[in-house]
Scaffold this motif. Sequence first.
Motif, PDB file in Angstrom:
ATOM      1  N   ILE A 191       4.047  -5.166  28.486  1.00 32.24           N
ATOM      2  CA  ILE A 191       3.387  -5.376  29.775  1.00 32.24           C
ATOM      3  C   ILE A 191       4.348  -6.127  30.689  1.00 32.24           C
ATOM      4  O   ILE A 191       4.738  -7.261  30.400  1.00 32.24           O
ATOM      5  CB  ILE A 191       2.087  -6.196  29.618  1.00 32.24           C
ATOM      6  CG1 ILE A 191       1.140  -5.534  28.606  1.00 32.24           C
ATOM      7  CG2 ILE A 191       1.408  -6.378  30.967  1.00 32.24           C
ATOM      8  CD1 ILE A 191      -0.055  -6.407  28.233  1.00 32.24           C
ATOM      9  N   ALA A 192       4.721  -5.487  31.782  1.00 34.85           N
ATOM     10  CA  ALA A 192       5.682  -6.087  32.712  1.00 34.85           C
ATOM     11  C   ALA A 192       5.001  -6.439  34.033  1.00 34.85           C
ATOM     12  O   ALA A 192       4.011  -5.813  34.436  1.00 34.85           O
ATOM     13  CB  ALA A 192       6.837  -5.126  32.965  1.00 34.85           C
ATOM     14  N   ARG A 193       5.544  -7.438  34.697  1.00 34.60           N
ATOM     15  CA  ARG A 193       5.157  -7.773  36.066  1.00 34.60           C
ATOM     16  C   ARG A 193       6.377  -7.456  36.922  1.00 34.60           C
ATOM     17  O   ARG A 193       7.501  -7.825  36.568  1.00 34.60           O
ATOM     18  CB  ARG A 193       4.767  -9.256  36.144  1.00 34.60           C
ATOM     19  CG  ARG A 193       4.317  -9.754  37.489  1.00 34.60           C
ATOM     20  CD  ARG A 193       3.682 -11.141  37.331  1.00 34.60           C
ATOM     21  NE  ARG A 193       3.598 -11.842  38.596  1.00 34.60           N
ATOM     22  CZ  ARG A 193       4.500 -12.707  39.024  1.00 34.60           C
ATOM     23  NH1 ARG A 193       5.563 -12.989  38.284  1.00 34.60           N
ATOM     24  NH2 ARG A 193       4.357 -13.287  40.190  1.00 34.60           N
ATOM     25  N   PHE A 194       6.180  -6.750  38.024  1.00 32.55           N
ATOM     26  CA  PHE A 194       7.332  -6.246  38.759  1.00 32.55           C
ATOM     27  C   PHE A 194       7.021  -6.137  40.246  1.00 32.55           C
ATOM     28  O   PHE A 194       5.867  -6.212  40.678  1.00 32.55           O
ATOM     29  CB  PHE A 194       7.751  -4.871  38.223  1.00 32.55           C
ATOM     30  CG  PHE A 194       6.788  -3.764  38.573  1.00 32.55           C
ATOM     31  CD1 PHE A 194       5.632  -3.566  37.839  1.00 32.55           C
ATOM     32  CD2 PHE A 194       7.026  -2.937  39.669  1.00 32.55           C
ATOM     33  CE1 PHE A 194       4.737  -2.555  38.173  1.00 32.55           C
ATOM     34  CE2 PHE A 194       6.139  -1.928  40.016  1.00 32.55           C
ATOM     35  CZ  PHE A 194       4.985  -1.742  39.266  1.00 32.55           C
ATOM     36  N   THR A 195       8.078  -5.944  41.011  1.00 33.98           N
ATOM     37  CA  THR A 195       7.922  -5.668  42.435  1.00 33.98           C
ATOM     38  C   THR A 195       8.862  -4.531  42.834  1.00 33.98           C
ATOM     39  O   THR A 195       9.928  -4.363  42.238  1.00 33.98           O
ATOM     40  CB  THR A 195       8.204  -6.915  43.295  1.00 33.98           C
ATOM     41  OG1 THR A 195       8.037  -6.578  44.672  1.00 33.98           O
ATOM     42  CG2 THR A 195       9.620  -7.430  43.080  1.00 33.98           C
ATOM     43  N   THR A 196       8.412  -3.776  43.810  1.00 33.44           N
ATOM     44  CA  THR A 196       9.309  -2.800  44.446  1.00 33.44           C
ATOM     45  C   THR A 196       9.521  -3.209  45.905  1.00 33.44           C
ATOM     46  O   THR A 196       9.826  -2.385  46.761  1.00 33.44           O
ATOM     47  CB  THR A 196       8.719  -1.374  44.370  1.00 33.44           C
ATOM     48  OG1 THR A 196       7.365  -1.416  44.859  1.00 33.44           O
ATOM     49  CG2 THR A 196       8.732  -0.851  42.953  1.00 33.44           C
ATOM     50  N   GLY A 197       9.339  -4.498  46.159  1.00 33.37           N
ATOM     51  CA  GLY A 197       9.537  -5.025  47.506  1.00 33.37           C
ATOM     52  C   GLY A 197       8.259  -5.554  48.127  1.00 33.37           C
ATOM     53  O   GLY A 197       8.303  -6.271  49.118  1.00 33.37           O
ATOM     54  N   GLU A 198       7.135  -5.184  47.512  1.00 30.43           N
ATOM     55  CA  GLU A 198       5.856  -5.654  48.032  1.00 30.43           C
ATOM     56  C   GLU A 198       5.245  -6.646  47.035  1.00 30.43           C
ATOM     57  O   GLU A 198       5.958  -7.261  46.268  1.00 30.43           O
ATOM     58  CB  GLU A 198       4.950  -4.449  48.313  1.00 30.43           C
ATOM     59  CG  GLU A 198       5.556  -3.566  49.401  1.00 30.43           C
ATOM     60  CD  GLU A 198       4.872  -2.226  49.556  1.00 30.43           C
ATOM     61  OE1 GLU A 198       4.037  -1.886  48.701  1.00 30.43           O
ATOM     62  OE2 GLU A 198       5.189  -1.526  50.522  1.00 30.43           O
ATOM     63  N   ASP A 199       3.918  -6.814  47.083  1.00 29.44           N
ATOM     64  CA  ASP A 199       3.274  -7.777  46.189  1.00 29.44           C
ATOM     65  C   ASP A 199       3.530  -7.403  44.729  1.00 29.44           C
ATOM     66  O   ASP A 199       3.629  -6.217  44.395  1.00 29.44           O
ATOM     67  CB  ASP A 199       1.758  -7.800  46.437  1.00 29.44           C
ATOM     68  CG  ASP A 199       1.407  -8.479  47.746  1.00 29.44           C
ATOM     69  OD1 ASP A 199       2.279  -9.168  48.300  1.00 29.44           O
ATOM     70  OD2 ASP A 199       0.267  -8.309  48.204  1.00 29.44           O
ATOM     71  N   PRO A 200       3.620  -8.412  43.854  1.00 34.97           N
ATOM     72  CA  PRO A 200       3.823  -8.113  42.437  1.00 34.97           C
ATOM     73  C   PRO A 200       2.686  -7.264  41.872  1.00 34.97           C
ATOM     74  O   PRO A 200       1.526  -7.413  42.248  1.00 34.97           O
ATOM     75  CB  PRO A 200       3.820  -9.506  41.784  1.00 34.97           C
ATOM     76  CG  PRO A 200       4.207 -10.437  42.864  1.00 34.97           C
ATOM     77  CD  PRO A 200       3.631  -9.852  44.130  1.00 34.97           C
ATOM     78  N   ARG A 201       3.067  -6.365  40.959  1.00 36.66           N
ATOM     79  CA  ARG A 201       2.095  -5.549  40.240  1.00 36.66           C
ATOM     80  C   ARG A 201       2.430  -5.596  38.752  1.00 36.66           C
ATOM     81  O   ARG A 201       3.477  -6.108  38.358  1.00 36.66           O
ATOM     82  CB  ARG A 201       2.136  -4.094  40.741  1.00 36.66           C
ATOM     83  CG  ARG A 201       1.671  -3.968  42.186  1.00 36.66           C
ATOM     84  CD  ARG A 201       1.621  -2.516  42.614  1.00 36.66           C
ATOM     85  NE  ARG A 201       2.963  -1.948  42.786  1.00 36.66           N
ATOM     86  CZ  ARG A 201       3.197  -0.645  42.926  1.00 36.66           C
ATOM     87  NH1 ARG A 201       2.199   0.215  42.899  1.00 36.66           N
ATOM     88  NH2 ARG A 201       4.435  -0.206  43.098  1.00 36.66           N
ATOM     89  N   PHE A 202       1.537  -5.050  37.943  1.00 39.01           N
ATOM     90  CA  PHE A 202       1.757  -5.005  36.504  1.00 39.01           C
ATOM     91  C   PHE A 202       1.860  -3.554  36.052  1.00 39.01           C
ATOM     92  O   PHE A 202       1.237  -2.665  36.648  1.00 39.01           O
ATOM     93  CB  PHE A 202       0.608  -5.686  35.755  1.00 39.01           C
ATOM     94  CG  PHE A 202       0.574  -7.183  35.952  1.00 39.01           C
ATOM     95  CD1 PHE A 202       1.179  -8.032  35.038  1.00 39.01           C
ATOM     96  CD2 PHE A 202      -0.044  -7.728  37.067  1.00 39.01           C
ATOM     97  CE1 PHE A 202       1.162  -9.405  35.226  1.00 39.01           C
ATOM     98  CE2 PHE A 202      -0.067  -9.104  37.264  1.00 39.01           C
ATOM     99  CZ  PHE A 202       0.535  -9.943  36.342  1.00 39.01           C
ATOM    100  N   GLY A 203       2.646  -3.343  35.007  1.00 36.09           N
ATOM    101  CA  GLY A 203       2.770  -1.995  34.471  1.00 36.09           C
ATOM    102  C   GLY A 203       3.106  -2.013  32.996  1.00 36.09           C
ATOM    103  O   GLY A 203       3.628  -3.005  32.475  1.00 36.09           O
ATOM    104  N   LEU A 204       2.758  -0.918  32.322  1.00 39.31           N
ATOM    105  CA  LEU A 204       3.147  -0.740  30.925  1.00 39.31           C
ATOM    106  C   LEU A 204       4.497  -0.044  30.894  1.00 39.31           C
ATOM    107  O   LEU A 204       4.704   0.964  31.582  1.00 39.31           O
ATOM    108  CB  LEU A 204       2.101   0.103  30.189  1.00 39.31           C
ATOM    109  CG  LEU A 204       0.673  -0.450  30.227  1.00 39.31           C
ATOM    110  CD1 LEU A 204      -0.268   0.486  29.472  1.00 39.31           C
ATOM    111  CD2 LEU A 204       0.636  -1.855  29.651  1.00 39.31           C
ATOM    112  N   VAL A 205       5.418  -0.602  30.126  1.00 41.68           N
ATOM    113  CA  VAL A 205       6.772  -0.056  30.059  1.00 41.68           C
ATOM    114  C   VAL A 205       6.813   0.996  28.963  1.00 41.68           C
ATOM    115  O   VAL A 205       6.526   0.705  27.798  1.00 41.68           O
ATOM    116  CB  VAL A 205       7.789  -1.176  29.760  1.00 41.68           C
ATOM    117  CG1 VAL A 205       9.212  -0.631  29.803  1.00 41.68           C
ATOM    118  CG2 VAL A 205       7.620  -2.332  30.746  1.00 41.68           C
TER     119      VAL A 205
END
Length: 258
Positions: free
Chosen positions: A3-17
């Motif tokens: 489970i990662a927390r990430f950004t693509t330039g906007e608010d942080p989101r979570f995703g499964l790697v």
Amino acid sequence: MRIARFTTGEDPRFGLVEGEAGEEVLHVVVGDPLYAPLQPTGERVPLADARLLAPVIPRSKVVGIGRNYAEHAEELGNDVPQRPLVFLTPNTAVVGPGDPVVLPEGSQEVHYEGELAVVIGRVCKDVPRERAREVVLGYTCANDVTARDWQRSDGQWARAKGFDTSCPLGPWIVPDLDVADLRVTTRLDGRTVQDGTTADMVFDVPDLVAAVSAAFTLLPGDVILTGTPAGVGPLAEGQRVEVEVEGVGVLANPVVRR
Ligand code: MG
């Protein structure tokens, strides 16, 4: 699962790697996995297009454990404690993968400490050892960066282990991991400087959850740092420090001086 927390330039989101090293894809999930069941949105983001963030920002506290490996206690001239030696680090010390560790002005001796970190998943208090697993969301890597000269001079560890950027966490959280015997390694510019196993902990993870929750109510997102194996040593400006925990991944940070 990762489970990662990430950004693509906007608010942080979570995703499964998902996917193999170098080709990972983030499967975006709804909300924050600490508070919502894991539910994919259907959106996918190549890891290469995202920036990973600290997988958790502890809402209330990072609880550190000192001298939890006998060889490490010995290398600094200390005895192994009779019960877990607990300290607190403020959540403002937390940074993520790739973020710089900023050597604090006034310290001449800042050390790396590679560690397994435990991320708490629910409110709990007085957790018995045999139920510890129920309150753990998962595990990540930590670097308990320590100003060793301040640790000696201050008489307590708040500044030495709590200055800004002193607690890198990441790269992601792995639930459902057997942490009884995992290799913990630290590398400086690719050279291995710590190589231990969680099997050598004086107090294992269930012991630590029990002891820490006896002292403090733990909240979702709180983090327990489980102590470092032998081999600690100095960080210098310009170096790259990596902490790897078997079954979790690699947490890498550059070292800078402000
Ligand atoms: Mg430590």
